[in-house]
Design an enzyme around this catalytic site. Structure first.
Site, mmCIF file in Angstrom:
data_model
loop_
_atom_site.group_PDB
_atom_site.id
_atom_site.type_symbol
_atom_site.label_atom_id
_atom_site.label_comp_id
_atom_site.label_asym_id
_atom_site.label_seq_id
_atom_site.Cartn_x
_atom_site.Cartn_y
_atom_site.Cartn_z
ATOM 1 N N SER A 40 0.832 -1.196 0.000
ATOM 2 C CA SER A 40 0.000 0.000 0.000
ATOM 3 C C SER A 40 0.867 1.246 0.000
ATOM 4 O O SER A 40 1.975 1.250 0.541
ATOM 5 C CB SER A 40 -0.868 -0.003 1.258
ATOM 6 O OG SER A 40 -1.404 1.271 1.498
ATOM 7 N N TYR B 121 -0.822 -0.836 9.881
ATOM 8 C CA TYR B 121 -1.123 -1.403 8.562
ATOM 9 C C TYR B 121 0.076 -1.230 7.628
ATOM 10 O O TYR B 121 0.571 -2.193 7.032
ATOM 11 C CB TYR B 121 -2.347 -0.682 7.998
ATOM 12 C CG TYR B 121 -2.728 -1.042 6.591
ATOM 13 C CD1 TYR B 121 -3.297 -2.278 6.301
ATOM 14 C CD2 TYR B 121 -2.557 -0.135 5.550
ATOM 15 C CE1 TYR B 121 -3.675 -2.597 5.011
ATOM 16 C CE2 TYR B 121 -2.937 -0.447 4.257
ATOM 17 C CZ TYR B 121 -3.490 -1.676 3.994
ATOM 18 O OH TYR B 121 -3.860 -1.992 2.714
ATOM 19 N N LYS C 215 2.759 -4.057 5.935
ATOM 20 C CA LYS C 215 2.964 -4.131 4.484
ATOM 21 C C LYS C 215 4.444 -3.931 4.142
ATOM 22 O O LYS C 215 5.002 -4.620 3.284
ATOM 23 C CB LYS C 215 2.111 -3.074 3.773
ATOM 24 C CG LYS C 215 0.600 -3.307 3.874
ATOM 25 C CD LYS C 215 0.176 -4.570 3.141
ATOM 26 C CE LYS C 215 -1.335 -4.737 3.080
ATOM 27 N NZ LYS C 215 -1.745 -5.971 2.376
#
Lengths: 353, 353
Positions: free
Chosen positions: B138, B165, B169
């Site tokens: 992302s 998050y 990633k």
């Protein structure tokens, strides 16, 4: 303030322990200076002293397998919840070993570090003050560097490791940042250069010869160089490294900076430059006592060492007022002073000491 | 060539599946074009079709918990060792959920991905051809960007996420690079922008309102904006994203490049710009049919979205000949064409289609 040092059987763990026994206190996560009342020196087997540090009553020796979450939690349980805790995480599988055994590299360097971070988090969530967590990463994280040719690689450059050791260290840097951001602990990461001159036997690091090239001849033994003499590599001295780990521990981190990592001060050198410095430090009349230097290049080791960055800058370390690395002659003289008891050449007291 | 898609219940998983049913073959790790003979669509529960893709006899539906190493290995066991395999790993805990539940974020996004990578490795070590592994990271990995103010952040910029998050990633990007370097698989990572306009209900992503701001009014429902209208954020269209995942899969990666990641094409936009584009796409006489837009800023969500990068470049994607993101009006028109069946306004066939 109680301190845990993992990798306590290792050279750096023992040197750090010795230094922390002499230091006038450490700063906790609130910037308050506290005396070091206990140091728990940890390794996979109960550490034994090569340096006399275990003799101190403040030093406690423990055997802990950091690949076990339960053992990590039990380790932190040895420090009472009401006491400030700092953890220096030095344990790890070295670069050569991690490249040959991928699973071991991930299990120890990645999962082991995570278990320690989780144990710190559990402690904090259990009501204790946030521990400080000093993680030792490596300049080996900079495998694939970008930017203009010849530009030094610094704290804000992208990290793309080209070996498994560097990858596991880079992953843990990200974990330390996020565990810190979440308030689970107060983490700082030191990107270590290769430390020279290590005493004792060669270790499993691919860069072991950067110590051996000086140490073995001084012991009257032959040094075998598995890495090309002209390959540049970033190094620090033992004294500078230990000082800088303590400075990093105590540093007030810029509050807006999510990245908790810093390249440590280092200087590039080649094996040839170390040979030259050695022959300058040792008086000409004693050169004949030195062990031979034998070139025996190993393609695997040269490739791994070549994949580590060598032209590094360390702006953040400067801002945190870390000490620079002395010139190579001084590095060798410090080795003779601190660990020269097996040397076959005479040990002069350094003028500058 | 058999394909596994994780996150198969999700919007992107199903759109990718639909696209792969129509594509004229995919390139395997040796650059050989192979027809797609089977697509295994995987999610935590057996996926059900919202799009009719399950009707195709090539599509197989499976329930797999990627947090279980055993289930990951069993999943790959469904593709015969002699068949080429490509895995598109889309499953993951979204940004908002990972920020609220740290353990879940790590368990699914980090450990789950690692289990899939390990299952690929076991398959390769068992004698099968290296699978291709397309990982969806992302643009949220770029939390703390460096360089001159206003400069776009690109493929070679340092990754310092500012949310859990993004951290998970970023960690997996490093794993994909190293598993690829070791020859365990042929990995590529796509750094996804926020995809708009998603059909259906709001999801657990903090950026969900970038779809809702268009979708809800078109459905005659009110859109609540928990993020400031002026906050810039990088987006892509559904069609561009799916095309670019397939291009990334097929791309011949520069052999000297250890980094296997690429920012996907994107464009910055604000919620206000989406509102403006919506009111341009919908004829003036139908504006009264649109649901209201209600500002209700949530400090937590604004902070998380603000911590994601917004000024991004994508040089590597250009080199790999990915398709650009159309203007916002076209993005909305594509949504009406592809998913506009619940729209309360008239659907014109786009002139450019």
């Amino acid at each position: 303030m109680e301190v845990i040092i993992t990798g306590g059987q290792g050279f750096l763990g023992q040197e750090l322990c010795r230094s922390l026994l002499q230091v006038d206190g450490l700063l906790d996560a609130h910037g308050k200076k506290l005396q070091v009342s206990k140091i728990i020196l940890v390794d996979t087997t109960v550490p034994v002293s090569r340096l006399g540090v275990n003799a101190d009553e403040k030093v406690q020796l423990e055997s802990v397998d950091i690949t076990s979450p339960t053992q990590c939690r039990a380790l932190l349980g040895k420090v009472k919840s009401g006491h400030a805790l700092s953890l220096f995480h030095l344990a790890g599988v070295m670069s050569g070993a991690a490249e040959k055994d991928f699973d071991l590299g991930l299990k120890v360097n990645l999962d082991g570090t995570r278990h320690l971070l989780d144990a710190c988090r559990a402690r904090t969530e259990g009501g204790a003050a946030r521990p400080k967590f000093v993680f030792t990463s490596s300049l080996a994280v900079f495998g694939e560097t970008y930017g203009e040719q010849g530009r030094a690689v610094g704290d804000t450059d992208k990290i793309v490791p080209k070996n498994t050791y560097g990858m596991t260290k880079a992953v843990c840097e990200l974990l330390v940042n996020d565990y810190t951001r979440k308030g689970f602990l107060d983490g700082r990461t030191a990107r270590l250069p290769t430390v020279i001159v290590r005493p004792g036997r060669p270790n499993a690091a691919t860069t072991s010869c950067f110590s051996g090239v000086v140490r073995e001849p001084l012991h009257g033994e032959d040094a075998v160089l598995p890495v090309a003499r002209t390959l540049p590599h970033s190094v620090t001295s033992t004294r500078a490294l230990i000082s800088n780990l303590v400075i990093l521990h105590d540093a007030e981190w810029p509050p807006t900076l999510a990245d908790r990592s810093a390249n440590l001060p280092c200087r590039p050198c080649t094996l040839q430059q170390l040979v030259d410095a050695l022959y300058e430090v040792v008086p000409a009349e004693e050169h004949s006592k030195l062990g031979k230097i034998i070139d025996q290049e190993d393609a695997f080791l040269s490739r791994v060492v070549g994949s580590m960055g060598s032209n590094l800058s360390y702006e953040r370390a400067r801002e945190l007022k870390m000490v620079p690395v002395p010139d190579l002659k001084t590095v060798i003289e410090e080795f003779l002073e601190d660990f020269g008891d097996k040397s076959v050449v005479s040990r002069k007291r350094r003028k500058t000491a």
